[in-house]
Motif scaffolding. Structure first.
Motif, short mmCIF file in Angstrom:
data_model
loop_
_atom_site.label_atom_id
_atom_site.label_comp_id
_atom_site.label_asym_id
_atom_site.label_seq_id
_atom_site.Cartn_x
_atom_site.Cartn_y
_atom_site.Cartn_z
N HIS A 9 0.56 -1.21 -0.21
CA HIS A 9 -0.14 -0.24 0.05
C HIS A 9 1.18 1.08 0.23
O HIS A 9 0.31 2.47 -0.67
N CYS A 10 1.45 1.05 0.54
CA CYS A 10 3.16 2.18 0.50
C CYS A 10 4.05 2.61 -0.36
O CYS A 10 4.49 3.63 -0.11
N ARG A 13 9.27 0.64 1.54
CA ARG A 13 10.13 2.18 2.56
C ARG A 13 11.49 0.63 3.26
O ARG A 13 11.34 0.10 3.55
N ASP A 60 5.56 1.07 11.38
CA ASP A 60 4.84 2.19 11.26
C ASP A 60 4.40 3.32 10.12
O ASP A 60 4.15 4.21 10.10
N GLY A 61 3.55 2.62 9.03
CA GLY A 61 2.93 3.08 8.14
C GLY A 61 1.74 2.67 8.37
O GLY A 61 1.35 3.34 8.74
N CYS A 62 0.93 2.27 7.15
CA CYS A 62 -0.21 1.79 6.79
C CYS A 62 -1.37 0.99 8.18
O CYS A 62 -2.08 0.64 8.34
N GLU A 64 -0.62 -2.13 7.74
CA GLU A 64 -1.38 -3.23 7.30
C GLU A 64 -0.50 -4.97 7.71
O GLU A 64 0.57 -4.37 7.20
N GLU B 631 -13.36 -5.51 12.95
CA GLU B 631 -12.44 -4.75 12.33
C GLU B 631 -11.10 -4.90 14.48
O GLU B 631 -12.36 -4.62 15.15
N LEU C 61 -5.43 5.27 3.60
CA LEU C 61 -3.78 4.46 3.57
C LEU C 61 -3.41 2.92 3.13
O LEU C 61 -2.72 2.59 2.51
N SER C 62 -4.91 2.38 2.70
CA SER C 62 -4.59 0.76 2.12
C SER C 62 -6.47 0.86 1.68
O SER C 62 -6.70 1.56 2.08
N PRO C 63 -6.93 0.19 0.57
CA PRO C 63 -8.02 0.16 0.83
C PRO C 63 -9.15 0.42 1.82
O PRO C 63 -9.89 0.04 1.75
N ARG C 64 -8.65 -0.62 3.04
CA ARG C 64 -9.76 -1.00 3.80
C ARG C 64 -8.99 -0.19 5.25
O ARG C 64 -9.56 -0.15 6.64
N ARG C 65 -7.99 0.97 5.33
CA ARG C 65 -7.86 1.47 5.92
C ARG C 65 -7.35 2.34 5.75
O ARG C 65 -6.92 3.67 4.45
N ALA C 119 1.11 10.51 3.69
CA ALA C 119 1.82 9.47 3.68
C ALA C 119 2.24 8.98 6.02
O ALA C 119 2.18 10.14 6.21
N ALA C 120 2.61 8.16 5.72
CA ALA C 120 2.38 6.82 7.14
C ALA C 120 3.00 6.49 7.21
O ALA C 120 4.62 5.95 6.30
#
Ligand code: FES
Ligand SMILES: [Zn+2]
Lengths: 89, 865, 165
Positions: A9-10, A13, A60-62, A64, B631, C61-65, C119-120
C-alpha cells in the motif's frame, strides 16, 4: 539491515518501519496432534539460506499485514502479496 | 615558516586566527587547519604512538593516518591536519605522559614492556583474575587514544538529516566532478561529497556540493550516511558513483615512522595549500610520477633535495631512516647516508575501493601493477577514475626486511605493529589474513587499513610464499572514515509515552518511573502504604490510561475473540465484563485483561500497560490468517482511564453523574460495563476490582484527562501510584503477567484451570493446554505469608529440605493483612494450604506458609459491595 | 447500545478538554502550531464508500484503512460514515497534531519522501501521519501520548537549524 521492503500500500520503505512475524508456518489442523508435531509447529523453523515466505506488518506505516518472499542471503524481496485467509471453521 | 604566496593557497594572510596549544598561545591564518598552523609555527611532533609512545609527526596531512590525533575543545581524536582552524580553540596533545617532545612512557620503545609483543593481551595479564580491573586501568592509561571528557559534552549538538539523491557522487576529484556535471545535465538530484577542503563552497552547475564531508559507508538499499561535521546526512541514492581515488601507500623500512618521514601528497599539501616550506633538506623516494613532481615542488619551495630515487627504475636494496630524538636526521640508501630532515617516501597508489567492496563489489589482485582493484560492481553502482585502478601501481612496499640491528619497521602505524610482529604471528600459526588481523590488529586502527592493508597482505604473501591473490583482503566494513559516536546516535530523543493526566502527577510531586514505554507515578509521597490505606479505608484514584484498549467490532467479532482467547464470549450479555487471558499456541501466558461486551458485534478489550501494541498486532496477525469479518482498532491513546476505588467510590461517583440511580448497587453491578457522563465527560465505566475494593474504571476521551482527574481529586479521592497498586493487587493474589508468570507458565500451572473452555473447537493455545493437562505437573503458582516481618526479593529462592525448590515472584508487606505476603512457584506436592517452606533472605532462610485464595477480603464481599 | 460517545472529545462539557501539546508548545515560535483537537476519524472497511464532505480531507492508507479529517463535529461525522457502511471511530483525542513549515526541518525529523505525501511513517522516532499543504507547509499527526516528546524534538530540530531560541 537497511534494505527497502515494498509495502503493498505504501511502496518501498526502509525495513525498520516494519515488524517481521517470521516464516509462514502451518498450524496442525483437526484432532489433537502428537506432542512432536505440536512442538515442531511451535518451536521449529526451516531457517533456510534462500527464499522464504514471511509475514510482515507495516507497523510504522499503513499498519497492514502482508506476505513477502525474501531471499535471506541477499535480502532481495522477490514478491509481496496480501494474505489469503483460510475460511473460518 | 611561510613561503611567498602560492597560486592556489587556501590561507588568507590578512586574517590571523589565535588558539591555544598545550597551554600556550598559537596562531595561523583563516584557511589553515590546526595542523598546518602548528606545522608552520615549527611544531613537528604531533602525537605519541599507540603502544611504544614513539614521537610521530604529520604523515599524510590528509586525514587518513593516526599521526596527528589531538583533543580539540574536549573532543578527543581530532585529526588536526584536516580540522579547520578556529579562534579560541583549545588544542591538547593526547596519549602523552609529560610532553609531546619528552614523553616518559617512550621508555617502552627502548626496553619493551609487558605489552609490547604482538597479541600480548591474549597471553599476559590473565592471572590472577582479581587483578583484571587494575590491569585494565593501567592499560587504558598507557595505551590508546584520547579520553572522553565526561564533564564536557564536546559538540553542542548532533543532527540527522534524511536526504534523497538521484545520483550521489563520492569523491570530488576530476572524474567525480565530471560525472556529477554530466549527471546534472539530465536533471536535478545530483549530490557530490568530497572530504577535502578545496571544494568547500565550490559551484558546479546543477550539483549540490557537500565538502568537507565523508561518506561513511554504503549499506543496503543505497543508504549512504555522510558525516558533514555536526550533521549526519542519511542519503538514499538511486545511483551511486564512487570516485574515491587512490591512496599513497607508505614504504616499509626501518625507521619509517620517524617524524619527518612523509607521504608525497602530504608534503604537496603543506606547500600548495598552506604555503609552508616543509623542511630544509629532503630525500625523495618515488614510485610514481606524482611523487617525482614533489621533488620539483620542494626545490621551488627552497628545499634542498640532495637525492631523488625512482624506485621503479632504480630499485634500492636497503632503505633505512636514522633519527635523533625521534626525528629524521638521515636516509641511508644501500648503505650510503644522506643527511636530511625530510624523507618523502611512497610505494605508489592503491585504489580506495572500500566503499565499493561494502556495496558488494568483488576485489581482485593485479600482480602486474601490485594493486587490488574492484571488479563486478553491483547494479546501481559506478566506479570512476583512480578507484578503478586507472593510473595506479605500487612497488613492493616492503624494503630492507631482515634488518638485524636497525630501527623498527612499521607495517601499521595506528596499532604500532612491526614487520617482526607480523612474522611472529605467522610463526605462531596465524596464517590467514582474517585471523592475523584480529591477532595483530593490523588494519583495525584509526586508518581502517587505508595505509596498512596492502603492505600487510604483501608481507604475508612474501613470508608464507603464496600469492597476494591467495592471501586476499579482509572484509571491508563501515565506517570507512572515523566518525563521532554522537553523530551516529543523533539527537538524544527517547520518546516516552505520557498519559493526558501525566503532568498532574508531576505537579503533585509524584516520583515518576519508566513502566515499559510509559512514564508513570511510582507513588505520590514518601509512604506508599498511606496510599494503600486510603484505598482500603476511603477512596483512591489511579491513572490507568496506560492500559491497552482495543475495540473489536464486526459481525464475527465473537468468533474472532473466542478463537483468540481460551474463554467464551458468545454467552455474554452486552454490558457485561469477563476476565480473559491470551496464550500462545505453545501455551505460554502472553497477556491478560478484561473484555467488555458493548453490543452484539462490539467488544472493548483491555490489556496490560505494556501489552497494548503486542496484543493488537497479535489480534491483527491471527485475523490476517483467519479472515473473520471483524475490525481491530487500538484506542489506547484515544482514551484516558482512571480507577476510582475504595469504600466511598460509589458515593463519590454518584455526586458526579446526572442521575445517582445510574450507579446504585442494582443498576451497576460488579462486572457491569456502562456508559455514563461523569463531571460532564462521557465515560465507559467498568466495574471491576483489580485492587480489591469497590471500584470503577472510567475510560474517556484523553483530552478530558486533567479535567476529570481534578474533579475526582476534589471529591476526596487520594491519588495512588504503581507501588501501592502492586500491594493492593497482591493482597488479592492477582497475578501480573510477565512478573509472576514467565515463558514456562501456562494456564494450569498458574492456577487458572477454570478458564480454558476445552469444549471449544479451537482457540490459540488449546492444543498446548491439552498436552499440559496430560503431562505430570511440574510446579504451581501459589500465595504465601512469611513467618517473620522480612520481605524477600523478587526472584528469591524457595528452599525445601535444604534444596532449591522454587522461586518467589512477588512479595510485599501488607498492613491490611498484617504480614508479608507474596506469590511463589512451588512443587505441586508442597501446595496444600498451610504447607510450610523456607525462602532465602539475606543469607539465611525464613519460614513461610502456603495460603490459598486472596489474602484480603477472601470472599470478595468488599469489591462486590 | 452504544454510539461510542466516550471516544469523542466533542461530547465532553465545554472547557473540559485540553491539547496534549500545550505545555511543550508554550512559547514556541510561529513555525510550529498546535493542531491537536481538530476533528479526525479513523476509518475501517471499504474506504472507497466514504465521501468527503465540504472542507473534509480523506487520507487513504490502504483499501481498508484511512483517516477522515473534518472541520465539523467528528461525532456526527462518525454517524454519517457508519451509515454509509464503513466503520468509523472518533480519533480526535488519539492524535496530537502539529503544523510545521520548511522542508529542511521536515528532513531533520522524517525520512518520508516529502513529494509523496500524505503518508504514514516514522517522524521523530514515532509512527506518524504526515500531510503536505501548499509550499513548504506540513501537518504531522502522532499518537497523543507521544506528542509532548515529539513537540520537544521538533523544537530541538528548529534550534539545530537556528530557527528557534
Ligand atoms: S597527518 Fe593528519 S591524518 Fe595523517
Ligand atoms: Zn504500508
Amino acid at each position: 539491515m537497511s534494505f527497502l521492503l515494498p509495502c503493498p500500500h505504501c511502496g518501498p520503505r526502509p525495513v525498520d518501519e516494519y515488524a517481521c512475524f517470521g516464516e509462514v508456518t502451518t498450524r496442525p489442523a483437526g484432532e489433537s496432534p502428537s506432542l512432536r508435531d505440536l512442538t515442531e509447529y511451535v518451536y521449529f523453523r526451516d531457517n533456510v539460506a534462500g527464499v522464504q515466505r514471511e509475514w510482515w506488518q507495516h507497523r510504522d506505516g499503513c499498519g497492514e499485514w502482508f506476505l513477502a518472499e525474501r531471499d535471506t542471503r541477499t535480502n532481495e524481496v522477490l514478491s509481496i502479496s496480501e494474505p489469503e485467509p483460510a475460511p473460518p471453521v | 615558516m611561510r613561503l611567498g604566496p602560492q597560486p592556489r593557497e587556501l590561507i588568507d594572510r590578512s586574517q590571523r586566527v589565535l588558539f591555544t596549544f598545550d597551554g600556550r598561545a598559537a596562531g595561523g591564518y583563516t584557511g589553515d587547519t590546526i595542523g598546518s598552523a602548528l606545522y608552520a609555527s615549527g611544531q613537528r611532533v604531533f602525537s605519541r604512538s599507540f603502544k611504544y609512545h614513539r614521537p610521530r609527526g604529520l604523515l599524510c596531512c590528509s586525514g587518513h593516518c593516526p599521526n596527528c590525533l589531538m583533543t580539540v575543545d574536549s573532543v578527543p581524536n581530532v585529526r588536526v591536519c584536516v580540522e579547520p582552524i578556529r579562534a579560541g580553540a583549545v588544542v591538547e596533545p593526547q596519549n602523552v605522559w609529560g610532553s609531546l617532545d619528552r614523553d616518559a612512557l617512550a621508555v617502552t620503545d627502548k626496553i619493551g614492556g609487558p605489552f609490547t609483543p604482538v597479541g600480548f593481551y591474549y597471553r599476559t595479564m590473565i592471572r590472577p583474575r582479581f587483578m583484571w580491573p587494575l590491569y585494565e586501568k593501567v592499560l587504558r592509561n598507557l595505551a590508546g587514544l584520547g579520553k572522553v571528557d565526561e564533564r564536557h559534552h564536546g559538540h553542542s549538538r548532533y543532527d540527522v538529516e534524511h536526504r534523497r539523491a538521484r545520483v550521489l557522487v563520492v569523491g570530488g576529484g576530476q572524474s567525480g566532478r565530471a560525472a556529477a556535471l554530466a549527471a546534472a545535465t539530465r536533471g536535478p538530484g545530483v549530490v557530490l561529497v568530497d572530504e577535502g577542503m578545496r571544494l568547500r563552497g565550490a559551484e558546479l552547475e546543477g550539483v549540490e556540493v557537500l565538502a568537507p564531508a565523508r561518506a561513511l559507508g554504503i549499506w543496503e538499499g543505497g543508504l549512504v550516511p555522510v558525516d558533514a561535521g555536526g550533521v549526519l546526512y542519511r542519503f538514499r541514492a538511486e545511483r551511486i558513483v564512487v570516485a574515491t581515488g587512490a591512496l599513497e601507500q607508505p614504504l616499509v623500512f626501518p625507521g619509517n615512522d620517524l617524524v619527518g618521514v612523509m607521504l608525497p601528497d602530504g608534503v604537496r599539501r603543506l606547500i600548495r595549500d598552506f604555503a609552508i616550506r616543509p623542511a630544509s633538506r629532503a630525500v625523495v623516494l618515488a614510485s610514481d610520477d606524482d611523487a617525482l613532481e614533489v621533488a620539483d615542488e620542494l626545490r621551488e619551495a627552497g628545499v634542498a633535495v640532495p637525492r631523488v630515487v625512482d624506485l621503479r627504475t632504480a630499485p634500492l636494496g636497503r632503505i633505512e631512516a636514522k633519527g635523533r630524538r625521534g626525528r629524521v636526521s638521515a636516509a641511508v640508501l644501500d648503505g650510503r647516508a644522506v643527511e636530511c630532515d625530510l624523507v618523502v617516501a611512497s610505494a605508489g597508489r592503491q585504489p580506495s575501493y572500500s566503499l565499493l567492496a561494502q556495496a558488494g563489489a568483488r576485489v581482485e589482485y593485479e600482480p602486474s601493477r601490485g594493486i587490488f582493484v574492484p571488479a563486478e560492481l553491483p547494479a546501481g553502482f559506478e566506479a570512476l577514475g583512480a578507484v578503478t585502478g586507472e593510473g595506479c601501481a605500487t612497488v613492493h612496499p616492503l624494503r630492507s626486511s631482515g634488518a638485524r640491528n636497525g630501527d623498527k619497521s612499521f607495517v601499521c602505524v595506528c596499532e604500532d605493529v612491526t614487520t617482526k610482529d607480523v612474522d611472529r604471528a605467522i610463526a605462531e600459526g596465524f596464517d590467514s589474513i582474517e585471523l592475523s588481523k584480529r591477532y595483530t590488529t593490523v588494519t583495525m586502527g584509526p586508518c581502517q587499513g587505508k595505509l596498512c592493508q596492502l603492505a600487510s597482505i604483501r608481507l604475508y604473501a612474501r613470508t608464507t610464499g603464496v600469492s597476494e591473490a591467495t592471501v586476499g583482503t579482509t572484509t571491508a566494513r563501515p565506517p570507512w572514515a572515523p566518525v563521532e559516536l554522537g553523530l551516529l546516535a543523533g539527537p538524544h530523543h527517547e520518546p516516552a509515552r505520557r498519559s493526558s493526566i501525566h503532568f498532574r502527577h508531576e505537579e503533585a510531586g509524584a516520583t515518576i518511573q519508566w513502566a515499559g514505554p510509559w512514564k508513570r507515578p511510582y507513588a505520590y509521597g514518601e509512604h506508599p502504604e498511606d496510599e494503600v490505606r486510603a484505598v482500603h479505608e476511603s477512596l483512591g484514584v489511579i491513572d490507568v490510561s496506560t492500559l491497552g484498549k482495543i475495540l473489536v467490532e464486526g459481525p464475527q467479532a465473537v468468533e474472532l475473540l473466542e478463537r483468540l482467547y481460551p474463554n467464551r464470549f458468545g454467552d455474554m450479555k452486552p454490558g457485561r465484563i469477563r476476565y480473559g487471558v491470551i496464550t500462545s499456541d505453545g501455551g505460554r501466558i502472553m497477556d491478560d485483561g478484561t473484555i467488555a461486551r458493548l453490543a452484539d458485534d462490539l467488544f472493548y478489550v483491555t490489556t496490560t500497560s505494556t501489552g497494548a501494541d503486542a496484543v493488537t498486532a497479535w489480534f491483527e496477525w491471527w485475523n490476517a490468517v483467519w479472515g473473520y469479518d471483524a475490525e481491530i482498532v487500538n484506542v489506547t491513546g484515544a482514551l484516558a482511564a482512571v480507577n476510582l476505588a475504595g469504600p466511598r467510590a460509589r458515593e463519590a461517583l454518584s455526586r458526579l453523574v446526572d442521575d445517582p440511580d445510574d450507579v446504585a448497587g442494582d443498576a451497576f453491578r460488579y462486572l457491569d460495563a456502562k456508559e455514563l457522563d461523569v463531571a460532564g465527560v462521557p465515560c465507559l465505566a467498568l466495574r471491576i476490582g483489580f485492587v480489591g475494593e469497590l471500584g470503577y474504571e472510567l475510560h474517556f476521551a484523553s483530552p478530558a484527562g486533567e479535567h476529570l482527574w481534578d474533579r475526582l481529586v476534589a471529591e476526596g479521592a487520594w491519588p495512588f501510584g504503581l507501588e501501592p497498586q502492586r500491594v493492593l493487587r497482591l493482597e488479592k493474589a492477582h497475578i501480573i503477567v510477565g512478573q509472576d508468570t514467565d515463558s514456562e507458565s501456562n494456564l494450569l500451572s498458574a492456577g487458572m484451570s477454570w478458564l480454558p473452555k476445552l469444549e471449544k473447537d479451537d482457540f490459540v493455545g488449546k492444543l498446548a493446554v491439552e498436552h499440559v493437562a496430560r503431562r505430570e505437573e511440574v510446579e504451581r503458582l501459589v500465595g504465601f505469608t512469611m513467618e517473620e516481618d522480612v520481605v524477600p526479593a523478587e526472584g528469591a529462592q524457595v528452599v525445601i529440605e535444604g534444596r532449591p525448590g522454587g522461586r518467589v515472584t512477588s512479595a510485599r508487606r501488607s498492613e491490611a493483612v498484617g504480614a508479608v505476603i507474596g506469590l511463589a512457584w512451588l512443587p505441586p506436592e508442597r501446595c496444600e494450604d498451610g504447607t510450610r517452606f523456607e525462602i532465602r533472605v539475606d543469607r539465611r532462610t525464613v519460614g513461610a506458609r502456603v495460603r490459598h485464595g486472596a489474602f484480603y477480603d477472601a470472599s470478595g464481599a468488599r469489591m462486590r459491595a | 447500545m452504544t454510539e461510542l460517545r466516550f471516544l469523542s472529545p466533542s461530547q465532553c462539557a465545554e472547557g473540559s478538554t485540553a491539547s496534549p501539546l500545550r505545555r511543550a508548545l508554550d512559547g514556541a515560535p510561529e513555525q510550529v502550531r498546535d493542531l491537536s483537537l481538530q476533528g479526525v476519524l479513523e476509518l475501517r472497511g471499504d474506504i472507497a464508500r466514504v465521501e468527503a464532505g465540504e472542507g473534509e480531507e480523506l487520507v487513504r492508507l490502504s483499501p481498508r484503512r484511512g483517516f477522515l479529517f473534518t472541520p465539523g463535529d467528528p461525532f456526527e461525522a462518525v454517524a454519517r460514515v457508519r451509515a454509509a457502511g464503513v466503520l468509523a471511530y472518533d480519533s480526535t483525542g488519539a492524535l496530537a497534531g502539529l503544523a510545521l513549515e520548511g522542508e529542511q526541518l521536515m528532513r531533520r525529523l522524517t525520512d518520508l519522501e516529502l513529494t509523496k505525501l500524505p503518508a504514514a511513517g516514522p517522524f521523530a522516532r514515532v509512527s506518524a501521519l504526515v500531510l503536505r499543504d501548499e509550499g513548504e507547509r506540513f501537518r504531522v499527526y502522532v499518537p497523543q501520548e507521544l506528542g509532548h516528546d515529539v513537540a520537544l524534538a521538533v523544537l530541538d530540530a528548529l534550534a539545530g537549524l537556528e530557527l528557534a531560541p
